[in-house]
Design a protein around this motif. Structure first.
Motif, PDB file in Angstrom:
ATOM      1  N   SER B   7       0.724  -1.383  -0.069  1.00 18.62           N
ATOM      2  CA  SER B   7       0.038   0.045  -0.003  1.00 18.62           C
ATOM      3  C   SER B   7       0.798   1.274  -0.050  1.00 18.62           C
ATOM      4  O   SER B   7       2.154   1.304   0.386  1.00 18.62           O
ATOM      5  N   ARG B   8       0.213   2.277  -0.380  1.00 18.27           N
ATOM      6  CA  ARG B   8       1.037   3.328  -0.533  1.00 18.27           C
ATOM      7  C   ARG B   8       0.622   4.590   0.414  1.00 18.27           C
ATOM      8  O   ARG B   8      -0.688   4.743   0.655  1.00 18.27           O
ATOM      9  N   ALA B   9       1.370   5.057   1.197  1.00 15.04           N
ATOM     10  CA  ALA B   9       0.909   5.877   2.389  1.00 15.04           C
ATOM     11  C   ALA B   9       0.586   7.141   1.850  1.00 15.04           C
ATOM     12  O   ALA B   9       1.093   7.863   1.152  1.00 15.04           O
ATOM     13  N   THR B  10      -0.619   7.831   2.652  1.00 12.69           N
ATOM     14  CA  THR B  10      -1.209   9.055   2.106  1.00 12.69           C
ATOM     15  C   THR B  10      -0.729  10.084   2.688  1.00 12.69           C
ATOM     16  O   THR B  10      -0.351  11.091   2.396  1.00 12.69           O
ATOM     17  N   ASP B  11      -0.293   9.671   4.117  1.00 15.54           N
ATOM     18  CA  ASP B  11       0.236  10.709   5.043  1.00 15.54           C
ATOM     19  C   ASP B  11       1.226  10.215   6.004  1.00 15.54           C
ATOM     20  O   ASP B  11       1.259   8.732   6.184  1.00 15.54           O
ATOM     21  N   LEU B  46       4.246  -4.180   2.450  1.00 13.90           N
ATOM     22  CA  LEU B  46       5.062  -3.200   2.607  1.00 13.90           C
ATOM     23  C   LEU B  46       4.222  -1.867   2.513  1.00 13.90           C
ATOM     24  O   LEU B  46       3.102  -1.945   1.950  1.00 13.90           O
ATOM     25  N   VAL B  47       4.711  -0.966   3.256  1.00 19.06           N
ATOM     26  CA  VAL B  47       4.181   0.470   3.010  1.00 19.06           C
ATOM     27  C   VAL B  47       4.963   1.484   2.284  1.00 19.06           C
ATOM     28  O   VAL B  47       6.136   1.628   2.867  1.00 19.06           O
ATOM     29  N   ASP B  48       4.513   1.745   1.232  1.00 17.06           N
ATOM     30  CA  ASP B  48       5.347   2.594   0.326  1.00 17.06           C
ATOM     31  C   ASP B  48       5.509   4.127   0.609  1.00 17.06           C
ATOM     32  O   ASP B  48       4.282   4.752   0.500  1.00 17.06           O
ATOM     33  N   ILE B  49       6.471   4.876   1.149  1.00 16.38           N
ATOM     34  CA  ILE B  49       6.513   5.955   1.813  1.00 16.38           C
ATOM     35  C   ILE B  49       6.931   7.013   0.826  1.00 16.38           C
ATOM     36  O   ILE B  49       7.408   8.106   0.966  1.00 16.38           O
ATOM     37  N   ASN B  50       7.264   6.593  -0.285  1.00 17.64           N
ATOM     38  CA  ASN B  50       7.935   7.518  -1.443  1.00 17.64           C
ATOM     39  C   ASN B  50       7.210   8.648  -1.729  1.00 17.64           C
ATOM     40  O   ASN B  50       7.701   9.660  -2.299  1.00 17.64           O
ATOM     41  N   ARG B  51       5.909   8.688  -1.637  1.00 18.17           N
ATOM     42  CA  ARG B  51       5.183   9.912  -2.088  1.00 18.17           C
ATOM     43  C   ARG B  51       4.958  10.981  -0.805  1.00 18.17           C
ATOM     44  O   ARG B  51       4.371  11.876  -0.888  1.00 18.17           O
ATOM     45  N   LEU B  52       5.556  10.485   0.336  1.00 16.63           N
ATOM     46  CA  LEU B  52       5.413  11.405   1.575  1.00 16.63           C
ATOM     47  C   LEU B  52       6.279  12.649   1.274  1.00 16.63           C
ATOM     48  O   LEU B  52       7.316  12.381   0.620  1.00 16.63           O
ATOM     49  N   PRO B  53       5.797  13.854   1.888  1.00 17.02           N
ATOM     50  CA  PRO B  53       6.931  14.958   1.868  1.00 17.02           C
ATOM     51  C   PRO B  53       7.880  14.884   2.754  1.00 17.02           C
ATOM     52  O   PRO B  53       8.067  15.903   3.691  1.00 17.02           O
ATOM     53  N   LEU B  54       8.762  14.059   2.421  1.00 14.22           N
ATOM     54  CA  LEU B  54       9.842  13.907   3.283  1.00 14.22           C
ATOM     55  C   LEU B  54      11.305  14.244   2.539  1.00 14.22           C
ATOM     56  O   LEU B  54      12.390  13.689   2.809  1.00 14.22           O
TER      57      LEU B  54
END
Lengths: 734, 326
Positions: B7-11, B46-54
């Motif tokens: 899943s892709r993390a939204t925040d 897996l949680v994909d954190i690539n789209r978080l503003p980090l």
């Protein structure tokens, strides 16, 4: 029509030099280059085939024993799983080069850890891989596995007939100067970029396999034997091979496993070895222990020469790393002892890896020669020059050519060799000790029977076809150049087709024999075509000039299409290796010169300059030949400094079975490589007067680096590879 | 590889919640995906954190804040890092390859796992991979293993380069937890010694996600990252040292040293820094520093060489840092 030539005596005709097209020897780019860099060249696993199932091999986790049960039910209900196959049509070991018969097939009798024992087939690769991991295997484990390759006392048997002449012990004890030293090398892996892979298809009669193999004419027989099929019902396709380096000389486990599965399941099956399986389940170069004994008179001329090696292999394997192969002919010494003993171990098959024999044999010998030069106090180049025999020291036959002195002199001059005895620790740049070293290069010249078909089409273009493979060496290009030169064609008008076992059987790629053997077959076929063209023009072949698509006789020119008048001319060349090796000792020669830096704190070694001067008969393509030599020198850097497969002494598995931990040199380890080819014609080598070149660049290269390390910092290491820990153990900190 | 949920993390909170439920955060994936293919790692999700503003490297007080998702390439190329924290840029560039550094992230690099041969071989016991199964490296081939801080359960090393430099720089890891919680931990305290729980590489708790690495004010002085390895590139360290040393009127005004490939964590020992500080450089001083580093060092056989090698490299680094280039 077939034109046959058996290489029983020198071929002095030198026909290629009489040709005028001017393409032979030219540094042409590889014909297959654009297809490879654009990705349109398909490798074995890359064919899109409808309904193809995916197989993953399961390998043994014990070193010796028996598989008593395979619990197929443990995976058959997993998603996508089609079958678990484990039977004696599969192969438990890779075939040795040129075997021509199936390797050991008893997959449930485990002889080494990593041995293939079963194949899991599923709809997708991921499903097969997971099920392969889940498959429950029960073993009966033997407690007498022999896996410590470094154990001092191992039962051995002698390989072949040792060479024993005179009395070496006495020569050593009476010598003005002598060395008696033991060098060791560790296991190497071929490590081709393309892993071993197969896609098998079965139509009820014929088995067709896309595979990554070096010698199809033998591989067809090996696979047919495994499957219980007639060889004519087996077709292998290897038009592109992503490196072989010996590991694809014979069939590996993927070929038979994919074939069994395709036959049993009635659908295409793909099997690709994982990188770990390439290391653990295909083939290793044996570790070696080599005792070198050199006796010299006061002038530095060898009076005694001893080279005795211990290598290892699995029980039942005839291959023994032939470390003394070059020692047979390279240096003199009337008192000689050459022998190889083989220890039997339960470690994966030992076989041909990158110049078997000379690669590790020469690096040890050339280290010992350097030690002798130091003891005598003479220039190591001079020591070699004083030890070039007139005739083969054991067989008392002439050399077909003997250009070692030219190589030594050319290389030394090009490198700027500092003439004189080596005096270690002479130059320091900051933290780095700087030194230079050299070594002789040599590799036996091998030939193999080969056929090739050449067709001249009515439009004046030509095609070459052979089951010969191009394993990245430039074979497509050089065969095209030979045909273009002989037939007077632009290289663009010659189509070369390789790697299909339905074509005439070439030599295959191995032992550096591909170019002189299959090249000679192409040459012979072209001679046949020339003769038929000459007949049409009522002249002899010698009177006929072919250039740029025109035939010229006595000042009259005619375009080939006009001469052919719609006809097609097809000829097969059949080259036989013959008996010439009984009459001549034939080899390629060279010399390495290198400068290294050794870090006084860390023991890290950097190769800063590396020159190689080589002779390989006629050069067929200057660019691909130089590239081959460069590749060999890179291997030499790996063999000297970084490469070793390490086995766990308790369990027998490879500890570093991947390219992260098996350290092949990277770009930063490799300096500018300066290669010079010394031109030569050797009529006893082949009708082309060419010899092999593929393996020459490694044969002795690591010895030069070790010698340079000694010159730099005074540390003489004899246990390859020379990693930083071994150097600092001998090198005082600043 | 086992099937897993993705899943892709939204925040950030979403990521922390999924991570708390057992999902493994994935960013560049340069280490995790390899380990999953080999089934060394078998996460269910897996949680994909690539789209978080980090992403991004920002000024933060007198220092810098490096976002968790900043690639290793971008970090090493950043003008401020090259100018004010060159030891960090050099350490990053000493690791892996261009291709890997383009994908690898700051947070992921910190969390990279050991390269122990037996950790990678799922046919062999390994307490880090399968707690309680035993340690195959003890008594096996252990050339790359620890000489400091190892335990009977595990002799693995932390393999990275970047974290060694971050220890020398005394950087801080910024960590987000569930329900908006956050904490900061010095990099020097982020990685663990194996003790009897080698399955835990670091102090991250379930549900925690690294959000940034904070660099303190530029330390000045001479920055050195020295890595000894078996080939010139694309090899893990046999011994590495990150050093930030400032000289003042012939004496060492401050020293901060960290060591890689010697232990289960980047090794930092304040006593070494203290021993050097205020002293005039001398071989005797450097030997004393090496004595302190290596007190209690234990070889396992194939890695015995690391003890003399660490001493030699420390001497080389300190000579260079204090002005004697030979």
């Amino acid at each position: 029509m077939t034109r046959t030539l058996s290489m029983d005596q020198p071929d002095d005709r030198n026909r290629l030099d009489a040709m005028v097209q001017g393409v032979i020897g030219k540094p042409l780019d590889r014909l297959d280059g654009p297809a490879k860099v654009t990705g349109s060249a398909l490798y074995a696993a890359e064919y899109a085939i409808d309904n193809c199932a995916e197989g993953v091999l399961v390998t043994a986790t014990i070193a010796k024993g028996e598989v008593t049960a395979i619990d197929e039910a443990s995976v058959l209900n997993m998603p996508g799983v089609i079958a678990v196959i484990s039977n004696d049509r599969m192969t438990a070991r890779a075939a040795q080069g040129g075997a021509g018969e199936s390797p050991v097939r008893k997959v449930r009798q485990v002889a080494y850890r990593g041995q293939p024992i079963a194949l899991v087939v599923a709809e997708t690769f991921e499903q097969a891989r997971e099920a392969a991991k889940r498959l429950q295997i029960t073993y009966r484990e033997d407690d007498d596995a022999v896996i410590d390759q470094h154990a001092r006392a191992l039962p051995t048997e002698t390989s072949g007939e040792p060479t024993i002449q005179g009395n070496l012990d006495r020569a050593i004890s009476e010598a003005a100067h002598a060395v008696d030293v033991t060098y060791t090398t560790e296991c190497h892996n071929s490590a081709p970029m393309e892993p071993h892979a197969s896609i098998a298809q079965w139509d009820g009669t014929t088995l067709t396999v896309h595979a990554s193999l070096q010698m199809l004419k033998y591989n067809v027989k090996e696979l047919a034997d495994s499957m219980g099929l007639a060889p004519e019902n087996v077709r292998l396709l290897s038009p592109y091979v992503g490196g072989g380096f010996g590991s694809k000389l014979g069939i590996s486990a993927d070929v038979a496993a994919a074939s069994v599965a395709a036959i049993e399941l009635g659908r295409p099956v793909r099997v690709v070895l994982s990188r770990q399986q390439v290391f653990q389940s295909v083939m290793r170069r044996s570790e070696t222990t080599q005792r070198l004994r050199l006796a010299a008179d006061s002038e530095g001329r060898l009076t005694g020469f001893g080279h005795e090696g211990r290598v290892s292999n699995l029980p039942g394997e005839s291959f023994a790393e032939p470390v003394t192969q070059a020692s047979e002919y390279l240096y003199p010494g009337e008192n000689r002892t050459l022998r190889i003993d083989v220890a039997r171990l339960n470690l994966l098959t030992a076989g041909s890896v990158r110049a078997p024999g000379e690669a590790v044999g020469m690096q040890a010998l050339e280290g010992a020669m350097d030690e002798l030069a130091v003891i005598i106090g003479i220039d190591p180049v001079e020591l070699r020059l004083r030890n070039i025999p007139d005739r083969h020291p054991a067989k008392d036959i002439p050399y077909s050519s003997r250009p070692l002195a030219e190589c030594l002199k050319t290389g030394a001059e090009r490198f700027g060799w500092d003439v004189g005895p080596r005096r270690p620790c002479h130059t320091r740049e900051g933290e780095w000790w700087i030194g230079t070293g050299m070594a002789t290069a040599t590799r036996v010249h091998n030939l193999n029977e080969a056929e090739a078909r050449v067709t001249l089409y009515p439009d004046g273009t030509a095609a070459v076809a052979s089951d010969m493979t191009d394993i990245g060496t430039g074979t497509y290009t050089i065969l095209g150049q030979i045909a273009a030169e002989m037939l007077g064609l632009d290289i663009k008008d010659v189509l070369v087709r390789l790697g299909d076992s339905s074509f005439p059987p070439g030599s295959g790629s191995g032992g550096s024999w591909g170019a002189p053997s299959t090249g000679s077959a192409v040459f012979l076929a072209c001679e046949g075509i020339r003769e038929r063209l000459a007949k049409r023009l009522d002249c002899t072949d010698e009177e006929l000039t072919l250039k740029d698509g025109f035939a010229t006789v006595r000042g009259q020119s005619i375009a080939l299409p006009d001469l052919l008048k719609g006809d097609e001319i097809e000829e097969v060349g059949h080259f036989k290796d013959g008996a010439i090796s009984d009459s001549f000792s034939s080899a390629m020669y060279g010399a390495f010169f290198t400068e290294v830096a050794v870090n006084a704190y860390s023991g890290e070694v950097r190769v800063r300059r590396f020159t190689g001067a080589f002779v390989c008969g006629r050069v067929l393509n200057e660019k691909t030949a130089i590239s081959q030599c460069m590749g060999g020198m890179v291997w030499g850097i790996g063999s000297a400094l970084t490469e070793e497969n390490i086995f766990d002494k308790r369990h027998g598995h490879i500890v570093n079975p991947d390219l992260a931990e098996y350290h092949i040199p990277v770009s930063l380890d490799v300096p500018h490589l300066d290669v010079v080819l010394v031109d030569e014609r050797d009529p006893a080598a082949s009708p082309l007067q060419a010899k092999g070149v593929g393996e020459l660049g490694i044969c002795g290269a690591a010895g030069a680096i070790g010698n340079a390390i000694h010159d730099a910092c005074g540390v003489r290491l004899r246990s390859f590879p020379f990693t930083p820990d071994k150097i600092i153990a001998e090198l005082e900190a600043p | 590889m086992r099937p897993f949920a993705y899943s892709r993390a939204t925040d950030l909170d979403h990521a922390a919640r999924l991570a708390g439920d057992g999902a493994r955060p994935i960013a560049g994936g340069t280490n995790l995906l390899d380990l999953m293919k080999l089934e060394v790692e078998t996460p269910d999700a897996l949680v994909d954190i690539n789209r978080l503003p980090l992403g991004g490297i920002e000024t933060h007080g007198d220092g810098l804040r490096i976002g968790a998702l900043v690639s290793n390439s971008a970090c090493a190329a950043d003008e401020r890092i090259r100018r004010d924290y060159p030891v960090l840029a050099r350490a990053i560039l000493a690791g892996a390859t261009f291709q890997l550094r383009n994908m690898a992230t700051t947070a992921g690099n910190l969390c990279q796992r050991t390269r122990c041969y037996y950790f990678y071989n799922t046919d062999m016991p390994c307490n880090k991979r399968a707690p309680g199964s035993g340690c195959s490296a003890i008594g096996g081939f252990n050339r790359i293993h620890a000489i400091l801080g190892a335990s009977d359960a595990c002799i693995a090393t932390y393999p990275g380069d970047m974290a060694v430099a971050l220890c020398a720089l005394d950087a801080t890891v910024e960590i987000a937890g569930r329900d908006g919680q956050a904490r900061s931990v010095p990099v020097r305290a982020f990685h663990r010694l194996p003790g009897d729980a080698p399955e835990r590489d670091n102090i991250l708790e379930p549900g925690e996600v690294i959000t940034a690495v904070m660099l303190p004010a530029p330390p000045g002085g001479k920055h050195i990252y020295r890595k000894v390895r078996d080939r010139s590139s694309y090899a893990f360290a046999l011994v590495s040292i990150a050093a930030v040393v400032r000289m003042d009127r012939g004496a060492i005004a401050s020293a901060s040293l960290a060591f890689g490939a010697l232990a289960h964590k980047p090794w930092h020992d304040t006593r070494i820094d203290d021993l050097l500080t205020g002293q005039a450089p001398s071989d005797a001083l450097f030997d004393a520093a090496a004595d302190r580093l290596l007190e209690g060092a234990t070889g396992q056989g194939a890695n015995d060489f690391k003890i003399p090698m660490a001493r030699r490299i420390l001497k080389a680094v300190l000579r260079e840092a204090t002005g004697d280039a030979t």
